[in-house]
Each structure stands twice: as structure tokens, then as C-alpha cells.
Design a protein around this motif. Structure first.
Motif, PDB file in Angstrom:
ATOM      1  N   ARG A  72      -9.492  10.369  19.441  1.00  0.00           N
ATOM      2  CA  ARG A  72      -9.903   9.753  18.180  1.00  0.00           C
ATOM      3  C   ARG A  72     -11.064  10.534  17.572  1.00  0.00           C
ATOM      4  N   LYS A  73     -11.233  10.379  16.258  1.00  0.00           N
ATOM      5  CA  LYS A  73     -12.271  11.139  15.557  1.00  0.00           C
ATOM      6  C   LYS A  73     -13.647  10.948  16.188  1.00  0.00           C
ATOM      7  N   HIS A  74     -13.994   9.721  16.534  1.00  0.00           N
ATOM      8  CA  HIS A  74     -15.330   9.478  17.088  1.00  0.00           C
ATOM      9  C   HIS A  74     -15.490  10.037  18.507  1.00  0.00           C
ATOM     10  N   GLU A  75     -14.406  10.501  19.136  1.00  0.00           N
ATOM     11  CA  GLU A  75     -14.466  11.086  20.475  1.00  0.00           C
ATOM     12  C   GLU A  75     -14.505  12.613  20.459  1.00  0.00           C
ATOM     13  N   LEU A  76     -14.277  13.217  19.301  1.00  0.00           N
ATOM     14  CA  LEU A  76     -14.134  14.670  19.211  1.00  0.00           C
ATOM     15  C   LEU A  76     -15.370  15.433  19.690  1.00  0.00           C
ATOM     16  N   ARG A  77     -16.550  14.996  19.306  1.00  0.00           N
ATOM     17  CA  ARG A  77     -17.769  15.711  19.719  1.00  0.00           C
ATOM     18  C   ARG A  77     -17.926  15.697  21.242  1.00  0.00           C
ATOM     19  N   ASP A  78     -17.656  14.557  21.870  1.00  0.00           N
ATOM     20  CA  ASP A  78     -17.763  14.472  23.335  1.00  0.00           C
ATOM     21  C   ASP A  78     -16.739  15.375  24.014  1.00  0.00           C
ATOM     22  N   VAL A  79     -15.519  15.419  23.468  1.00  0.00           N
ATOM     23  CA  VAL A  79     -14.483  16.288  24.038  1.00  0.00           C
ATOM     24  C   VAL A  79     -14.866  17.752  23.831  1.00  0.00           C
ATOM     25  N   ARG A  80     -15.393  18.078  22.647  1.00  0.00           N
ATOM     26  CA  ARG A  80     -15.863  19.451  22.396  1.00  0.00           C
ATOM     27  C   ARG A  80     -16.946  19.839  23.399  1.00  0.00           C
ATOM     28  N   ASP A  81     -17.905  18.929  23.646  1.00  0.00           N
ATOM     29  CA  ASP A  81     -18.969  19.222  24.608  1.00  0.00           C
ATOM     30  C   ASP A  81     -18.403  19.429  26.008  1.00  0.00           C
ATOM     31  N   ALA A  82     -17.402  18.632  26.379  1.00  0.00           N
ATOM     32  CA  ALA A  82     -16.773  18.782  27.693  1.00  0.00           C
ATOM     33  C   ALA A  82     -16.052  20.128  27.798  1.00  0.00           C
ATOM     34  N   ILE A  83     -15.373  20.540  26.737  1.00  0.00           N
ATOM     35  CA  ILE A  83     -14.680  21.835  26.735  1.00  0.00           C
ATOM     36  C   ILE A  83     -15.699  22.966  26.796  1.00  0.00           C
ATOM     37  N   ASP A  84     -16.790  22.858  26.041  1.00  0.00           N
ATOM     38  CA  ASP A  84     -17.842  23.880  26.108  1.00  0.00           C
ATOM     39  C   ASP A  84     -18.391  23.990  27.531  1.00  0.00           C
ATOM     40  N   SER A  85     -18.600  22.859  28.196  1.00  0.00           N
ATOM     41  CA  SER A  85     -19.090  22.871  29.577  1.00  0.00           C
ATOM     42  C   SER A  85     -18.070  23.517  30.509  1.00  0.00           C
ATOM     43  N   ALA A  86     -16.796  23.216  30.297  1.00  0.00           N
ATOM     44  CA  ALA A  86     -15.741  23.810  31.125  1.00  0.00           C
ATOM     45  C   ALA A  86     -15.686  25.322  30.932  1.00  0.00           C
ATOM     46  N   ILE A  87     -15.871  25.779  29.709  1.00  0.00           N
ATOM     47  CA  ILE A  87     -15.873  27.223  29.430  1.00  0.00           C
ATOM     48  C   ILE A  87     -17.043  27.881  30.167  1.00  0.00           C
ATOM     49  N   GLN A  88     -18.213  27.269  30.108  1.00  0.00           N
ATOM     50  CA  GLN A  88     -19.374  27.830  30.805  1.00  0.00           C
ATOM     51  C   GLN A  88     -19.130  27.886  32.311  1.00  0.00           C
ATOM     52  N   LEU A  89     -18.557  26.835  32.881  1.00  0.00           N
ATOM     53  CA  LEU A  89     -18.262  26.821  34.315  1.00  0.00           C
ATOM     54  C   LEU A  89     -17.240  27.896  34.676  1.00  0.00           C
ATOM     55  N   ALA A  90     -16.200  28.043  33.849  1.00  0.00           N
ATOM     56  CA  ALA A  90     -15.173  29.059  34.113  1.00  0.00           C
ATOM     57  C   ALA A  90     -15.765  30.469  34.030  1.00  0.00           C
ATOM     58  N   GLU A  91     -16.622  30.694  33.038  1.00  0.00           N
ATOM     59  CA  GLU A  91     -17.256  32.009  32.908  1.00  0.00           C
ATOM     60  C   GLU A  91     -18.166  32.293  34.098  1.00  0.00           C
ATOM     61  N   ARG A  92     -18.893  31.285  34.551  1.00  0.00           N
ATOM     62  CA  ARG A  92     -19.765  31.458  35.711  1.00  0.00           C
ATOM     63  C   ARG A  92     -18.948  31.773  36.954  1.00  0.00           C
ATOM     64  N   GLU A  93     -17.823  31.062  37.134  1.00  0.00           N
ATOM     65  CA  GLU A  93     -16.949  31.340  38.275  1.00  0.00           C
ATOM     66  C   GLU A  93     -16.391  32.758  38.216  1.00  0.00           C
ATOM     67  N   SER A  94     -16.025  33.216  37.020  1.00  0.00           N
ATOM     68  CA  SER A  94     -15.503  34.580  36.865  1.00  0.00           C
ATOM     69  C   SER A  94     -16.554  35.607  37.236  1.00  0.00           C
ATOM     70  N   LEU A  95     -17.782  35.392  36.786  1.00  0.00           N
ATOM     71  CA  LEU A  95     -18.866  36.325  37.110  1.00  0.00           C
ATOM     72  C   LEU A  95     -19.140  36.338  38.613  1.00  0.00           C
ATOM     73  N   GLU A  96     -19.136  35.166  39.242  1.00  0.00           N
ATOM     74  CA  GLU A  96     -19.365  35.080  40.680  1.00  0.00           C
ATOM     75  C   GLU A  96     -18.241  35.791  41.438  1.00  0.00           C
ATOM     76  N   HIS A  97     -17.028  35.626  40.968  1.00  0.00           N
ATOM     77  CA  HIS A  97     -15.876  36.263  41.619  1.00  0.00           C
ATOM     78  C   HIS A  97     -15.964  37.786  41.496  1.00  0.00           C
ATOM     79  N   GLU A  98     -16.370  38.279  40.327  1.00  0.00           N
ATOM     80  CA  GLU A  98     -16.479  39.721  40.100  1.00  0.00           C
ATOM     81  C   GLU A  98     -17.572  40.358  40.953  1.00  0.00           C
ATOM     82  N   SER A  99     -18.634  39.596  41.225  1.00  0.00           N
ATOM     83  CA  SER A  99     -19.764  40.154  41.960  1.00  0.00           C
ATOM     84  C   SER A  99     -19.531  40.195  43.480  1.00  0.00           C
ATOM     85  N   ARG A 100     -18.436  39.661  43.934  1.00  0.00           N
ATOM     86  CA  ARG A 100     -18.145  39.667  45.378  1.00  0.00           C
ATOM     87  C   ARG A 100     -17.591  40.980  45.825  1.00  0.00           C
TER      88      ARG A 100
END
Length: 89
Positions: free
Chosen positions: A61-89
Motif C-alpha cells: 500500500r502507498k503508506h507502506e512504500l517508504r518502509d519497504v524502500r528502507d528495507a530494500i536499501d538495507s538489504a542492498i547494503q547487507l548484500a554489498e557487504r557480503e560481496s566485499l567480505e567474500h571477495e576479501s577471502r
């Protein structure tokens, strides 16, 4: 017989992501004077003439969009962090 339809004329397809033979579609939909984001899995029609929506999906719903966007942004940050950790091994 299962009813088939293409995205509603008043909907705007935002993205269609290929997942094997299926699609994950994000569509902005207007329905009965409301607007919402529809996330739905679509599967190919048996005759090959396009796709049909499945029952698998969700609406945001429209009033939920910002929360979902924030959750997706957090997921992107976590995925990027995991990728960097994987590359550094």
C-alpha cells in the motif's frame, strides 16, 4: 478454467525480472480508486502467447512504500557487504 489476463491497462509495469521460465513483475496499479504496488509472479501461457499472473505475490500500500524502500536499501547494503567480505577471502 483459470482466468487469464495481462497487466491492467491502468497499471504501469515498473520492472519484469526473469526467473527461469517465470517473471517477477512490479507494477503500479490503480484499482477501485486506490493505488498500490503489486509484486507478482507470472508464468507463461501454455499456448506461448504471453504470461498469466499466479496467486503468488503481494501488494504494498502507498503508506507502506517508504518502509519497504528502507528495507530494500538495507538489504542492498547487507548484500554489498557480503560481496566485499567474500571477495576479501
Amino acid at each position: 478454467m483459470r482466468e487469464t489476463f495481462d497487466p491492467p491497462a491502468e497499471g504501469i509495469n515498473l520492472v519484469s525480472l526473469v526467473r527461469g521460465e517465470e517473471l517477477l513483475r512490479a507494477t503500479w496499479v490503480h484499482y477501485r480508486s486506490s493505488s498500490f504496488l503489486s509484486l507478482r509472479i507470472w508464468t507463461p501461457r501454455k499456448d506461448g502467447s504471453g504470461y498469466v499472473p499466479t496467486k503468488r505475490g503481494a501488494t504494498v500500500r502507498k503508506h507502506e512504500l517508504r518502509d519497504v524502500r528502507d528495507a530494500i536499501d538495507s538489504a542492498i547494503q547487507l548484500a554489498e557487504r557480503e560481496s566485499l567480505e567474500h571477495e576479501s577471502r
